[in-house]
Each structure stands twice: as C-alpha cells, then as structure tokens.
Design an enzyme around this catalytic site. Structure first.
Site, PDB file in Angstrom:
ATOM      1  N   HIS A 102       1.032  -1.531  -0.294  1.00  0.00           N
ATOM      2  CA  HIS A 102       0.359   0.477  -0.454  1.00  0.00           C
ATOM      3  C   HIS A 102       0.737   1.050  -0.159  1.00  0.00           C
ATOM      4  O   HIS A 102       0.686   2.810   0.988  1.00  0.00           O
ATOM      5  CB  HIS A 102      -0.822  -0.026   1.005  1.00  0.00           C
ATOM      6  CG  HIS A 102      -2.148  -0.928   0.683  1.00  0.00           C
ATOM      7  ND1 HIS A 102      -2.507  -1.848   1.989  1.00  0.00           N
ATOM      8  CD2 HIS A 102      -2.526  -1.806   0.252  1.00  0.00           C
ATOM      9  CE1 HIS A 102      -3.939  -2.214   2.169  1.00  0.00           C
ATOM     10  NE2 HIS A 102      -3.265  -3.144   0.601  1.00  0.00           N
ATOM     11  N   PRO A 201      -4.268 -10.588  19.349  1.00  0.00           N
ATOM     12  CA  PRO A 201      -4.762 -10.722  19.756  1.00  0.00           C
ATOM     13  C   PRO A 201      -6.401 -11.099  20.087  1.00  0.00           C
ATOM     14  O   PRO A 201      -6.944 -11.340  21.144  1.00  0.00           O
ATOM     15  CB  PRO A 201      -4.557  -9.240  21.204  1.00  0.00           C
ATOM     16  CG  PRO A 201      -3.292  -8.710  20.353  1.00  0.00           C
ATOM     17  CD  PRO A 201      -3.739  -9.209  18.778  1.00  0.00           C
ATOM     18  N   ALA A 218       1.930  -8.875  19.231  1.00  0.00           N
ATOM     19  CA  ALA A 218       3.206  -8.946  18.205  1.00  0.00           C
ATOM     20  C   ALA A 218       4.161  -8.941  19.669  1.00  0.00           C
ATOM     21  O   ALA A 218       5.805 -10.259  18.606  1.00  0.00           O
ATOM     22  CB  ALA A 218       3.399  -8.399  17.662  1.00  0.00           C
TER      23      ALA A 218
HETATM   24  C1  BV8 Z   1      -8.236  -2.667  -5.224  1.00  0.00           C
HETATM   25  C2  BV8 Z   1      -2.726   3.110   2.677  1.00  0.00           C
HETATM   26  C3  BV8 Z   1      -9.167  -2.245  -7.452  1.00  0.00           C
HETATM   27  C4  BV8 Z   1      -3.292   4.604   2.879  1.00  0.00           C
HETATM   28  C5  BV8 Z   1      -4.621   1.752   2.348  1.00  0.00           C
HETATM   29  C6  BV8 Z   1     -13.231  -7.317  -2.828  1.00  0.00           C
HETATM   30  C7  BV8 Z   1     -13.425  -7.767  -1.231  1.00  0.00           C
HETATM   31  C8  BV8 Z   1     -14.792  -6.512  -1.161  1.00  0.00           C
HETATM   32  C9  BV8 Z   1     -13.689  -5.342  -0.811  1.00  0.00           C
HETATM   33  C10 BV8 Z   1     -12.803  -5.484  -1.886  1.00  0.00           C
HETATM   34  C11 BV8 Z   1     -12.165  -6.263  -2.496  1.00  0.00           C
HETATM   35  N1  BV8 Z   1     -11.305  -6.211  -3.673  1.00  0.00           N
HETATM   36  C12 BV8 Z   1     -11.346  -4.525  -3.255  1.00  0.00           C
HETATM   37  C13 BV8 Z   1     -12.073  -4.478  -2.652  1.00  0.00           C
HETATM   38  C14 BV8 Z   1     -12.257  -2.520  -2.125  1.00  0.00           C
HETATM   39  C15 BV8 Z   1     -10.814  -2.696  -0.974  1.00  0.00           C
HETATM   40  C16 BV8 Z   1     -11.390  -3.522  -0.090  1.00  0.00           C
HETATM   41  O1  BV8 Z   1     -10.990  -4.291   0.162  1.00  0.00           O
HETATM   42  N2  BV8 Z   1     -12.444  -2.647   0.994  1.00  0.00           N
HETATM   43  C17 BV8 Z   1     -12.323  -3.025   1.934  1.00  0.00           C
HETATM   44  C18 BV8 Z   1     -12.590  -2.733   2.796  1.00  0.00           C
HETATM   45  C19 BV8 Z   1     -13.633  -4.024   2.357  1.00  0.00           C
HETATM   46  N3  BV8 Z   1     -10.208  -2.737  -1.540  1.00  0.00           N
HETATM   47  C20 BV8 Z   1      -9.111  -1.291  -2.222  1.00  0.00           C
HETATM   48  O2  BV8 Z   1      -9.579  -0.623  -2.586  1.00  0.00           O
HETATM   49  C21 BV8 Z   1      -7.949  -1.480  -3.349  1.00  0.00           C
HETATM   50  N4  BV8 Z   1      -7.496  -1.363  -4.469  1.00  0.00           N
HETATM   51  O3  BV8 Z   1      -9.085  -3.299  -5.213  1.00  0.00           O
HETATM   52  O4  BV8 Z   1      -8.135  -1.468  -6.706  1.00  0.00           O
HETATM   53  C22 BV8 Z   1      -8.328  -2.083  -8.529  1.00  0.00           C
HETATM   54  C23 BV8 Z   1      -8.060  -2.677 -10.043  1.00  0.00           C
HETATM   55  C24 BV8 Z   1      -6.916  -2.351 -10.738  1.00  0.00           C
HETATM   56  C25 BV8 Z   1      -7.449  -1.158 -11.024  1.00  0.00           C
HETATM   57  C26 BV8 Z   1      -8.005  -0.274 -10.236  1.00  0.00           C
HETATM   58  C27 BV8 Z   1      -8.262  -0.244  -9.394  1.00  0.00           C
HETATM   59  C28 BV8 Z   1      -6.365  -0.992  -2.342  1.00  0.00           C
HETATM   60  C29 BV8 Z   1      -6.767  -0.854  -0.490  1.00  0.00           C
HETATM   61  C30 BV8 Z   1      -5.556  -0.050  -0.246  1.00  0.00           C
HETATM   62  C31 BV8 Z   1      -6.427   0.975   0.076  1.00  0.00           C
HETATM   63  N5  BV8 Z   1      -5.198   1.472   1.387  1.00  0.00           N
HETATM   64  N6  BV8 Z   1      -3.426   2.007   3.134  1.00  0.00           N
HETATM   65  C32 BV8 Z   1      -3.049   5.005   3.984  1.00  0.00           C
HETATM   66  O5  BV8 Z   1      -1.902   3.960   4.731  1.00  0.00           O
HETATM   67  O6  BV8 Z   1      -3.505   5.716   4.961  1.00  0.00           O
HETATM   68  S1  BV8 Z   1      -5.458  -0.259   3.519  1.00  0.00           S
HETATM   69  C33 BV8 Z   1      -5.611   0.193   5.266  1.00  0.00           C
HETATM   70  O7  BV8 Z   1      -6.682  -0.295   5.798  1.00  0.00           O
HETATM   71  C34 BV8 Z   1      -3.793  -0.058   5.820  1.00  0.00           C
HETATM   72  O8  BV8 Z   1      -2.493  -0.353   4.776  1.00  0.00           O
HETATM   73  C35 BV8 Z   1      -4.319  -1.658   5.327  1.00  0.00           C
HETATM   74  O9  BV8 Z   1      -4.527  -2.507   5.078  1.00  0.00           O
HETATM   75  C36 BV8 Z   1      -5.383  -1.718   5.885  1.00  0.00           C
HETATM   76  C37 BV8 Z   1      -5.881  -1.558   7.369  1.00  0.00           C
HETATM   77  O10 BV8 Z   1      -5.543  -2.756   7.805  1.00  0.00           O
HETATM   78  P1  BV8 Z   1      -5.118  -3.318   9.062  1.00  0.00           P
HETATM   79  O11 BV8 Z   1      -3.086  -2.831   8.487  1.00  0.00           O
HETATM   80  O12 BV8 Z   1      -5.422  -4.619   9.505  1.00  0.00           O
HETATM   81  O13 BV8 Z   1      -5.200  -2.228  10.590  1.00  0.00           O
HETATM   82  P2  BV8 Z   1      -6.955  -2.473  11.236  1.00  0.00           P
HETATM   83  O14 BV8 Z   1      -6.332  -1.602  12.518  1.00  0.00           O
HETATM   84  O15 BV8 Z   1      -7.185  -2.750  10.225  1.00  0.00           O
HETATM   85  O16 BV8 Z   1      -6.046  -4.173  12.012  1.00  0.00           O
HETATM   86  C38 BV8 Z   1      -5.292  -3.929  12.957  1.00  0.00           C
HETATM   87  C39 BV8 Z   1      -5.117  -5.627  13.170  1.00  0.00           C
HETATM   88  O17 BV8 Z   1      -3.770  -5.631  14.238  1.00  0.00           O
HETATM   89  C40 BV8 Z   1      -6.699  -5.733  14.199  1.00  0.00           C
HETATM   90  O18 BV8 Z   1      -7.045  -7.310  13.851  1.00  0.00           O
HETATM   91  C41 BV8 Z   1      -5.519  -6.219  15.801  1.00  0.00           C
HETATM   92  O19 BV8 Z   1      -6.309  -6.794  16.436  1.00  0.00           O
HETATM   93  C42 BV8 Z   1      -4.539  -6.606  15.672  1.00  0.00           C
HETATM   94  N7  BV8 Z   1      -3.516  -5.245  16.851  1.00  0.00           N
HETATM   95  C43 BV8 Z   1      -3.864  -4.506  17.100  1.00  0.00           C
HETATM   96  N8  BV8 Z   1      -2.704  -4.400  18.400  1.00  0.00           N
HETATM   97  C44 BV8 Z   1      -1.668  -5.773  18.013  1.00  0.00           C
HETATM   98  C45 BV8 Z   1      -2.160  -6.080  16.793  1.00  0.00           C
HETATM   99  N9  BV8 Z   1      -1.671  -7.907  16.133  1.00  0.00           N
HETATM  100  C46 BV8 Z   1      -0.482  -7.723  17.331  1.00  0.00           C
HETATM  101  N10 BV8 Z   1      -0.422  -7.438  17.674  1.00  0.00           N
HETATM  102  C47 BV8 Z   1      -0.936  -5.904  18.289  1.00  0.00           C
HETATM  103  N11 BV8 Z   1       0.336  -4.898  19.338  1.00  0.00           N
END
Ligand code: BV8
Ligand code: ZN
Length: 234
Positions: A102, A201, A218
């Site tokens: 990303h 977690p 982690a």
């Molecule tokens: C695309 C960058 C097509 C910017 C980010 C299929 C099904 C459904 C939807 C889609 C699909 N395919 C595509 C989509 C649409 C969309 C998508 O997935 N939507 C979701 C929400 C349903 N995807 C896209 O739009 C992607 N692009 O598909 O393009 C295309 C193809 C060709 C040509 C044109 C277009 C692009 C997606 C990327 C978006 N950008 N980030 C920025 O950083 O600001 S996403 C961003 O959110 C992050 O990068 C990351 O990927 C995501 C967040 O997730 P996590 O990193 O997991 O963080 P989160 O807070 O959610 O969770 C943290 C976890 O850690 C928790 O589980 C927690 O319990 C745990 N945790 C907490 N503390 C700890 C821990 N674990 C261990 N130790 C700890 N201490």
C-alpha cells in the site's frame, strides 16, 4: 518464510492502527473520505494534512521487538516481508526484503505527471488543513500510498504473490484481514497447502481458516515464535 503484516505490528511502537475504535486512525476521520481518490479530488488540503501528520508521527517512534524478531529470523531462514503498512519500521529493524503493498509515507509524487517529489515537508504535529505543494506541470503533490479504489504497485504485488506461494510457512501478524487484495494472500497460501499462523490478540475473518492462531501482541509473540513453531504446527 513469509510474513504478512498490518498496522497491529506497529501498535506497540505507538503507531495508531486503523480500526481501533478509540485510538484508531479511522476513529477520527472517514477512511473512504481521507484514503480515496474521491477524497483527494474533493479536498486535497485535508488529505495532505492528514498524511503529513502521520509522517510527522513516524519521527517519534522506533521499531519494537516484533519488527526486530522478524529481522532476526533472517539469520535462520530466507524471510520475505509483505506489509500493508506505509511506515518504515520493518526496514529500520533490519529486514532486507520488504514489499509495501500500500505504498510508503516517505515517498511523494505528482498526481498528474507522477514525477517523484523531493521538496521540503513541513512538520505537522496536528493535522491542520494545508495547501499542497504544486508540481511544475501544475499537478498536486500527493503521498505515494495506495488509496481505496486504486491498484496496488505491480512489482510489490507480484513479489508478494511469489513470496506467499513459495513459502514453507506464512505468518500473518497484526492485520484485521479485511482489505483486499492483501487479505486474499493467506487464502492463496492455504489453497497451496502452506501453513498459515495468525498472530493477533483478536479474532479476524481469517482465524477459522488459519492453521494456527496465537492470541498475543506481536512484540510478545514473535521473539519466541520460531522456537514454538514445531509445537504450534503439530
Ligand atoms: C483495489 C494505504 C482495484 C493508505 C490502505 C474484494 C472484496 C471487498 C472489497 C474489495 C475487494 N477488492 C477490492 C475491494 C475494495 C477495497 C477493500 O478491500 N475494501 C474493504 C474495506 C472491504 N480494496 C481496495 O480498494 C484496494 N484497491 O482493489 O483496486 C483496482 C484494480 C485495478 C485497477 C484499479 C483498481 C486498495 C486497498 C488499499 C487501501 N489503502 N492503506 C494509508 O495507509 O492511509 S488500506 C489500510 O487499511 C492499511 O494499509 C491496511 O491495509 C488496512 C488496515 O488494515 P490493518 O493494517 O489490518 O489495520 P486494522 O487497524 O484494520 O487492524 C489492526 C489489527 O491488528 C487488528 O486485527 C488488531 O486486533 C490487531 N492488533 C492490534 N494491536 C496488535 C495487533 N496485532 C498484533 N499485535 C498488536 N500489538
Ligand atoms: Zn507533475
């Protein structure tokens, strides 16, 4: 060995995750507003301020024992790190092969001619709406991150698919496994009979399919994970 990481691996370094209801980055702003091409078109100064603020936050954090453990595994195995994180903590911990699916908070480019931007970046202790720098072509300078609706960088994606498909084990750490296509990579490993260990977690949509889950933070789990692998996988 391939590691797929998300915001959770940087949480213990003080980098806010996205979805954490209280402290998460998305508890203050609408993710699809601030991390999408539509949001950028509508109010670039707001998006610019938010990414400069996250860039500023990164100056005050250090890699944690989780990042360091992953880097230290390179002494024992060929390790590939596939990360959704736009921070540089894996590299700062010493990991050699890191693929940013990303993008990165430390790269900027013109949203029209795509030229890389090397100009000054103001410190942004708080996200205050600010004029974005302009490129000589008239385009606006944006962070080199992947927004919702945007394609992932081809080379990082290809290296990640190969790293997952050829792995002997895949460690999925600190991700909510919701955002695609990144969240599809563990499924690819499982479909190829490659064990997938989830370190988180909290349960995620991947938990039931994972070969094993380690419900620990982690920085606690990863330093001893290699030694525990045989018992975890048996
Ligand atoms: C695309 C960058 C097509 C910017 C980010 C299929 C099904 C459904 C939807 C889609 C699909 N395919 C595509 C989509 C649409 C969309 C998508 O997935 N939507 C979701 C929400 C349903 N995807 C896209 O739009 C992607 N692009 O598909 O393009 C295309 C193809 C060709 C040509 C044109 C277009 C692009 C997606 C990327 C978006 N950008 N980030 C920025 O950083 O600001 S996403 C961003 O959110 C992050 O990068 C990351 O990927 C995501 C967040 O997730 P996590 O990193 O997991 O963080 P989160 O807070 O959610 O969770 C943290 C976890 O850690 C928790 O589980 C927690 O319990 C745990 N945790 C907490 N503390 C700890 C821990 N674990 C261990 N130790 C700890 N201490
Ligand atoms: Zn330009």
């Amino acid at each position: 060995m391939t590691v797929l990481s998300g915001a959770g691996i940087s949480a213990e370094s003080g980098v806010p995750t996205f979805r954490d209801v209280e402290t998460g980055l998305w508890s203050k702003v609408d993710p699809y507003e601030i991390s999408s091409t539509q949001g950028w078109q509508r109010h670039p100064e707001k998006v610019w301020a938010w990414y400069l603020w996250r860039h500023y936050l990164m100056q005050g954090v250090q890699p944690n024992d989780g990042h360091r453990a992953v880097a230290a595994w390179e002494d024992h195995a060929e390790v590939h790190v596939v990360t959704q994180n736009v921070d540089n903590l894996h590299e700062r911990a010493g990991s050699q092969r890191v693929y940013h699916l990303h993008g990165s908070l430390f790269e900027f480019r013109c949203d029209r001619c795509q030229d890389e931007y090397q100009g000054e970046l103001p410190d942004m202790p708080e996200p205050v709406e600010t004029e974005t720098p302009q490129c000589r072509c008239g385009g606006l300078i944006r962070p080199n991150v992947v927004w919702f609706g945007e394609a992932l960088p081809e080379s990082a994606w290809q290296k990640s698919v190969d790293a997952v498909g050829n792995a002997d084990v895949v460690i999925v750490v600190g991700t909510s496994s919701i955002v695609y296509p990144a969240a599809g990579l563990p499924e690819l490993a499982l479909a190829n009979g490659i064990p997938v260990i989830e370190v988180n977690p909290e349960p995620t949509p991947l938990s039931n399919a994972a070969t094993a889950t380690v419900r620990e933070p982690a920085a606690v789990a990863l330093p001893t994970l290699l030694q525990r692998l045989p018992s975890i996988l048996s």
